[in-house]
Write a protein that holds these residues in place. Structure first.
Motif, short mmCIF file in Angstrom:
data_model
loop_
_atom_site.label_atom_id
_atom_site.label_comp_id
_atom_site.label_asym_id
_atom_site.label_seq_id
_atom_site.Cartn_x
_atom_site.Cartn_y
_atom_site.Cartn_z
N GLY A 687 29.78 13.61 43.37
CA GLY A 687 29.16 14.92 43.39
C GLY A 687 30.09 16.04 43.81
N ARG A 688 31.37 15.74 43.99
CA ARG A 688 32.33 16.79 44.37
C ARG A 688 33.36 16.96 43.26
NH1 ARG A 688 32.96 18.68 49.62
NH2 ARG A 688 34.46 20.02 48.56
N SER A 689 33.69 18.17 42.97
CA SER A 689 34.73 18.45 41.99
C SER A 689 35.83 19.25 42.66
CB SER A 689 34.17 19.25 40.82
OG SER A 689 33.63 20.49 41.26
N GLY A 690 36.97 19.28 42.03
CA GLY A 690 38.10 20.04 42.57
C GLY A 690 38.72 19.42 43.79
N VAL A 691 38.55 18.10 43.98
CA VAL A 691 39.13 17.42 45.12
C VAL A 691 40.13 16.40 44.61
CG1 VAL A 691 38.71 16.03 47.17
CG2 VAL A 691 37.01 17.70 46.43
N SER A 692 41.30 16.40 45.16
CA SER A 692 42.35 15.45 44.78
C SER A 692 43.16 15.11 46.01
CB SER A 692 43.26 16.05 43.70
OG SER A 692 43.89 17.24 44.18
N GLY A 693 43.87 13.99 45.97
CA GLY A 693 44.65 13.62 47.14
C GLY A 693 45.32 12.29 46.97
N LYS A 694 46.22 12.02 47.91
CA LYS A 694 46.95 10.76 47.86
C LYS A 694 47.44 10.38 49.25
CE LYS A 694 50.66 8.29 45.59
NZ LYS A 694 50.77 7.44 46.81
N ALA A 695 47.36 9.09 49.56
CA ALA A 695 47.91 8.56 50.81
C ALA A 695 49.39 8.28 50.61
CB ALA A 695 47.17 7.28 51.21
N GLY A 696 50.09 8.18 51.72
CA GLY A 696 51.51 7.87 51.66
C GLY A 696 51.94 7.03 52.83
N GLY A 697 52.81 6.06 52.54
CA GLY A 697 53.35 5.20 53.58
C GLY A 697 54.83 4.99 53.36
N THR A 698 55.48 4.43 54.37
CA THR A 698 56.92 4.17 54.28
C THR A 698 57.17 2.68 54.38
OG1 THR A 698 57.21 4.40 56.67
CG2 THR A 698 57.41 6.39 55.35
N ASP A 699 58.36 2.27 53.90
CA ASP A 699 58.65 0.84 53.87
C ASP A 699 58.80 0.26 55.27
OD1 ASP A 699 60.92 2.26 54.39
OD2 ASP A 699 62.27 0.98 53.22
N LYS A 700 59.18 1.06 56.26
CA LYS A 700 59.34 0.56 57.62
C LYS A 700 58.13 0.89 58.48
CE LYS A 700 64.39 0.78 57.56
NZ LYS A 700 65.60 1.33 58.22
N ASP A 701 57.07 1.41 57.87
CA ASP A 701 55.83 1.74 58.56
C ASP A 701 56.06 2.66 59.76
OD1 ASP A 701 53.05 1.62 58.78
OD2 ASP A 701 53.14 0.07 60.33
N THR A 702 56.83 3.74 59.51
CA THR A 702 57.10 4.71 60.57
C THR A 702 56.26 5.98 60.42
OG1 THR A 702 58.94 5.58 59.28
CG2 THR A 702 59.46 3.92 60.94
N ALA A 703 55.53 6.10 59.31
CA ALA A 703 54.71 7.30 59.12
C ALA A 703 53.58 6.98 58.16
CB ALA A 703 55.55 8.44 58.56
N ALA A 704 52.43 7.59 58.40
CA ALA A 704 51.27 7.45 57.53
C ALA A 704 50.78 8.85 57.17
CB ALA A 704 50.17 6.64 58.21
N TRP A 705 50.66 9.11 55.83
CA TRP A 705 50.30 10.44 55.34
C TRP A 705 48.99 10.39 54.58
CZ3 TRP A 705 53.28 15.04 55.59
CH2 TRP A 705 54.58 14.91 56.09
N TYR A 706 48.34 11.56 54.56
CA TYR A 706 47.34 11.82 53.53
C TYR A 706 47.45 13.31 53.21
CZ TYR A 706 43.51 11.28 50.39
OH TYR A 706 42.79 11.22 49.22
N VAL A 707 47.67 13.56 51.89
CA VAL A 707 47.81 14.94 51.42
C VAL A 707 46.86 15.12 50.25
CG1 VAL A 707 49.40 16.76 50.70
CG2 VAL A 707 50.27 14.79 52.01
N GLY A 708 46.05 16.18 50.29
CA GLY A 708 45.11 16.41 49.21
C GLY A 708 44.64 17.85 49.16
N THR A 709 43.92 18.15 48.12
CA THR A 709 43.45 19.52 47.88
C THR A 709 41.95 19.53 47.70
OG1 THR A 709 45.54 20.08 46.80
CG2 THR A 709 43.68 21.56 46.42
N ALA A 710 41.29 20.48 48.33
CA ALA A 710 39.85 20.69 48.18
C ALA A 710 39.59 22.18 48.22
CB ALA A 710 39.07 19.97 49.28
N ASP A 711 38.87 22.67 47.22
CA ASP A 711 38.55 24.10 47.16
C ASP A 711 39.81 24.97 47.21
OD1 ASP A 711 35.83 23.42 47.14
OD2 ASP A 711 35.78 23.37 49.33
N SER A 712 40.83 24.55 46.46
CA SER A 712 42.10 25.30 46.33
C SER A 712 42.86 25.42 47.64
CB SER A 712 41.85 26.71 45.77
OG SER A 712 41.28 26.63 44.48
N VAL A 713 42.55 24.56 48.61
CA VAL A 713 43.28 24.52 49.87
C VAL A 713 43.85 23.12 50.04
CG1 VAL A 713 43.16 24.71 52.38
CG2 VAL A 713 41.86 26.30 50.95
#
Length: 755
Positions: A687-713
Motif C-alpha cells: 500500500g505504499r508507493s515511492g519507497v525504495s531502499g537497500k541494506a548494506g554489509g561488509t565482508d569483515k562485518d564492521t558496519a551495517a547500513w540501510y539506505v532508502g528513499t521515502a517521499d523524496s527524502v
C-alpha cells in the motif's frame, strides 16, 4: 658725581662739602686731600646745602659704554663658578624681558584694578571680623575668574576629546541564533545573549517606556544632564559612592566606548564624549544603540533578548505593560528582577507602576490605556532561550560550518555575532530520528553491553533537492564532539552497489580494450554464482599476492545467470563486481562522486571498489541516493537556506543541481531499489508507493547500513563500532546491529514514519 645746572652755592656751614660725622676739634678727618684715609668702620656723610626753588639736583649715571669693564682684578671672590651663575642669571633676566616686554602695556592698564582687588588685611575702615573679609569687588573678581577658568578648561577639554574609533567589542558582540525549517528558534551560540534590532522594529510603546524610566527629555537635551552630573559628582566625592544621573546618551557612551568603572575621571570623559556624540549622531541612532547594548539581567543584553528571556516573545510582540517591566530592569536587574525574591518583586511592581504613570504624565499613554494595566505582568520564572546541548550541538556545528563557507564569513566576523541562521532541519524528523536511535542505544546496552560500549549510530535524512532535514551525530556533543553522521570511517559495503549499477547503465561496458562501449540495461545478464573469478579483457584479474580475485555473495549463495535489475533487487554481489570491471573502475568512481560521495572517501581502484570499500558518511550516502530520487540531478547537501544579520540579508551561495546521471538511468536504479525494498520488506511496502531502499554489509562485518528513499527524502543509517580512545579503526559489530542487521532498517523505518 653731583652737579647743578645753577651756579654752585656754599652751604651755610662753610665751603667744606664733606665732613666726618666723628670729627673733633682738630678738624675734619680725611676731609681734605692731605688728610688721612677713613677707617673701615667709619661712615662718610654728604652734606648738601639747601637748594633754591629754581635749582634741581641731578644724579648723573654713566652710560653702559662708559662703565668700566670687569677685569680679573675686580672679579668677585667666587671665581669661575660664580661668574657662570651670574651669566645664567643675566640670561634669564634678558629672556624674561623679551617674553614679558610685549605684555607690559597691558599690565600697566590692569595694575590699578589688580591693586584694588589685592587684599589688604586688616582692611582699613572695618571693625571686627569684617576687617578680615574680602570686599565685594574681590568676591566678584574671584567668582568671575573661576568661571572663566572653568569655561576655558571645559572648552579645551571638549576640543581635545575625540569619539573613540574602537568600539568596545564586548558591548557590541551578539549571539548567533539558529532556526528550524519552520522558523522557530532552535539554538543560539555566543558569549553573550544579545541580538541587535533596528529601531523601526521596536514599538513606540517600548521606546517610550524606556525613555520615561531613564531620560524623558532625551529628544531635547544636549546629551548630558548637568543636574545629574552634579548629583553624581557630589555623591562620588562627598560620600564615597556613586550615583547614576546619566542621560541615555551618556549610558550608551559608557556601554560602547568606556568601562563600567565608577570614577570621577570616567564620568567626565563620558560627558565630553556624550556631548560630541549628540552633535554627530541622530537621537534615533543613539536610542537604537542604547536599546541594543543595555544589560537587562538573566545574561541578556538588548531589548530583543530581554523580551525573549522574560516573556518568551520577540520585542515587537510586547505590550506597554511588559515594556514598562523590562524598562524597570535598567535601574539594576539584580534589584528589580521580580523572580529573585519578595523584596525584588515589591520594588519591581512599584517601579513598573511609576513608569506607566510617567508615560501618562509626558503624554505617551492615555489615562484610559493606563487604567487597563492594573495587574503586574509576571515574567517567566526562568530564561526560555534555547541553548545548545546534546543533539542540537551537532546541528549547530553543521549549520555554522556551512554558513561561514557559503556566506564567505571569516571566523572573526561570525564570532562577533548578530546572525540569524535559518536552517533546513525539520524539527519533527529530527525528533523521530533522535528518539529512535536513543532507544536503540538503550536496548544495545541491555542486549550487548560489551559491544554497545563502543557503538556508534550515524544517521541523516536528505531531501532530493539537497536539504539536510535531520541528522543524528551522537549522544552528546559536549562529551563526544565526533559527529557520527558526518564521519568517513567505515566502508559502505554493498550499499554502494547502486552506484556501480548506475555507472554501467550510464557508460556501458568494454569487453575488449579497444572499440566503443557496449550498452547494458536492467535486463543484461551476468553470472550470479558465488566465487566467480573477476575477469579483464586479457583474462582473470590477479592481485598483488598472485591470487585470482573472486567475488562472493552473502552467505556464499549462488544465483546462476541473473539480470542486473534482479541482482540489485536481491543484493547479489558477484554481478556488480564484474560490472565494475567491465564499465571501468574510474567510471564507477566518477559516477559515485557526481552523485554526491566525496572523492576523498573513495577506495582504491581495485575490484573491491565495487563492493563498497569506500567510506562515505551517512549524510553523503543519503545525498547520493537522493540523486536517483531527483531523476539524476545532484544537489550538494546544505543545511542553511537563509542568513540575515540584525534583519539585513546576507548573500548566500545556495547550491544548484547538476546532472550526475541521465534521468532514464536514475529511474532504472530507483526501480531496482524499489524491488529490493518490496522483496526484503513486503509488509511495509504494501500500500505504499515511492519507497525504495537497500541494506548494506561488509565482508569483515564492521558496519551495517540501510539506505532508502521515502517521499523524496533519502535516509541513511549506519551502525558500527570504534574505540575512539584508541583509533578510528572499525571493530567487528559483535551483534550490535541486531539479528541479520535488523537494527539499521528499524531505525530507518522509524525515521521515515514507516515503522
Amino acid at each position: 658725581m653731583l652737579s647743578s645746572p645753577a651756579r654752585a652755592r656754599p652751604s651755610a656751614e662753610g665751603d667744606a662739602g664733606v665732613t666726618d660725622a666723628s670729627q673733633g676739634e682738630d678738624g675734619p678727618v680725611g676731609g681734605g686731600r692731605g688728610g688721612r684715609p677713613p677707617a673701615a668702620d667709619e661712615t662718610l656723610h654728604l652734606r648738601v646745602g639747601a637748594l633754591r626753588a629754581d635749582e634741581t639736583m641731578q644724579l648723573r649715571v654713566p652710560a653702559p659704554s662708559e662703565r668700566p669693564s670687569p677685569s680679573k682684578e675686580s672679579a668677585p671672590a667666587g671665581g669661575r663658578a660664580e661668574r657662570r651663575r651670574g651669566s645664567r642669571a643675566a640670561a634669564r633676566e634678558r629672556s624674561g624681558s623679551r617674553l614679558l616686554g610685549p605684555l607690559a602695556p597691558y599690565a600697566r592698564r590692569i595694575a590699578p584694578y589688580a591693586r584694588r582687588l589685592k587684599p589688604v588685611y586688616p582692611r582699613p575702615g572695618r571693625t571686627g571680623w569684617r576687617r578680615w573679609m574680602p570686599s565685594w569687588r574681590q568676591w566678584t573678581g574671584a567668582v568671575l575668574t573661576s568661571f572663566g577658568l572653568l569655561g576655558a578648561f571645559l572648552v579645551t577639554a571638549y576640543a581635545m576629546t575625540d569619539i573613540p574609533r574602537d568600539i568596545n567589542s564586548y558591548a557590541t558582540q551578539q549571539d548567533n541564533v539558529y532556526f528550524w525549517s519552520d522558523g522557530t528558534p532552535m539554538a543560539r551560540t555566543g558569549w553573550v545573549q544579545r541580538q541587535a534590532m533596528p529601531l523601526e522594529d521596536i514599538p513606540q510603546d517600548v521606546r517610550w517606556a524606556v525613555l520615561a524610566a531613564e531620560n524623558e527629555s532625551f529628544y531635547s537635551d544636549p546629551g548630558i544632564s548637568l543636574k545629574g552630573i552634579s548629583r553624581a559628582l557630589f555623591r562620588t566625592v562627598g560620600e564615597g559612592d556613586t550615583e547614576g544621573g546619566s542621560t541615555i546618551t551618556q549610558q550608551y557612551v559608557k556601554n560602547v566606548y568606556l568601562t563600567q568603572n565608577q570614577t570621577v575621571s570616567r564620568k567626565f570623559t563620558e560627558a565630553m564624549i556624550a556631548l560630541k556624540l549628540d552633535n554627530k549622531m541622530s537621537k534615533d541612532d543613539i536610542l537604537e544603540g542604547y536599546l541594543n547594548t543595555s544589560w537587562f539581567g538573566r545574561g541578556t543584553y538588548g531589548i530583543q533578548r530581554a523580551a525573549q528571556a522574560y516573556y518568551g516573545k520577540d520585542v515587537d510582540k510586547l505590550n506597554v505593560s511588559e515594556a514598562a517591566m523590562l524598562a524597570s530592569l535598567l535601574k539594576g536587574a539584580g534589584l528589580y528582577d521580580p523572580t529573585l525574591g519578595k523584596a525584588n518583586h515589591a520594588r519591581a511592581v512599584e517601579r513598573w507602576s511609576w513608569i506607566l504613570d510617567r508615560m501618562v504624565k509626558i503624554g505617551k499613554l492615555s489615562k484610559q490605556e493606563r487604567a487597563e494595566y492594573t495587574t503586574f505582568p509576571e515574567p517567566l520564572k526562568t530564561n526560555p532561550l534555547y541553548d545548545t546541548g546534546e543533539q542540537s550541538d551537532y546541528l549547530v556545528e553543521l549549520a555554522s560550518q556551512y554558513a561561514k563557507k557559503a556566506a564567505h564569513l571569516t571566523d572573526k566576523q561570525f564570532d562577533l555575532g548578530g546572525y540569524q541562521i535559518y536552517t533546513t532541519f525539520d524539527r519533527k524528523r529530527e525528533k523521530a530520528l533522535t528518539d529512535a536511535v536513543t532507544k536503540a542505544r538503550e536496548k544495545a546496552r541491555d542486549d550487548t553491553p560489551e559491544a554497545a560500549e563502543d557503538g556508534h549510530y550515524g544517521a541523516a535524512s536528505v531531501a532530493a533537492d539537497g536539504r539536510i532535514l535531520a541528522v543524528y551525530g551522537g549522544p552528546d556533543h559536549r562529551k563526544q564532539g565526533y559527529n557520527e553522521s558526518n564521519a568517513t570511517t567505515v566502508p559502505a559495503g554493498t550499499a554502494f552497489l547502486p552506484f556501480v549499477y548506475a555507472a554501467g547503465l550510464e557508460h556501458g561496458v568494454h569487453k575488449a580494450r579497444s572499440g566503443p562501449a557496449t550498452p547494458v540495461g536492467p535486463d543484461s545478464v551476468y553470472d550470479g554464482d558465488d566465487g566467480v573469478p573477476v575477469t579483464t579483457p586479457e583474462g582473470p584479474y590477479w592481485d598483488r599476492s598472485g591470487k585470482k580475485v573472486a567475488a562472493h555473495n552473502d552467505g556464499g549463495k549462488s544465483y546462476g545467470k541473473i539480470t542486473l535489475r534482479e541482482a540489485l533487487a536481491k543484493s547479489v554481489n558477484t554481478p556488480f563486481m564484474q560490472l565494475g570491471m567491465d564499465t571501468g573502475l574510474d567510471k564507477v568512481r566518477d559516477t559515485a562522486v557526481a552523485s554526491g560521495l566525496l572523492r576523498s572517501s573513495m577506495g582504491p581502484q581495485v575490484p573491491g571498489l565495487s563492493l563498497g570499500t569506500s567510506t562515505p558518511s551517512a549524510i553523503r550516502m543519503a545525498n547520493g541516493y537522493a540523486t536517483f530520487a531527483a531523476g539524476g540531478d545532484h544537489t550538494e547537501p546544505y543545511s542553511v537556506v537563509r542568513i540575515t544579520r540584525n534583519g539585513a540579508p546576507v548573500p548566500l551561495n545556495t547550491p544548484r543541481p547538476k546532472r550526475a546521471v541521465g534521468a532514464r538511468v536514475a529511474g532504472q536504479v530507483t526501480e531496482a531499489l524499489t524491488d529490493n525494498f518490496r522483496t526484503a520488506h513486503p509488509d511495509a511496502a504494501a500500500g505504499r508507493s515511492g519507497v525504495s531502499g537497500k541494506a548494506g554489509g561488509t565482508d569483515k562485518d564492521t558496519a551495517a547500513w540501510y539506505v532508502g528513499t521515502a517521499d523524496s527524502v533519502s535516509t541513511a543509517i549506519v551502525v558500527y563500532r570504534i574505540d575512539l580512545a584508541k583509533s578510528l579503526e572499525p571493530l567487528p559489530l559483535k551483534g550490535l546491529a541486531g539479528p541479520a542487521h535488523s537494527v539499521p532498517y528499524a531505525l530507518w523505518s522509524a525515521a521515515t514514519g514507516l515503522g
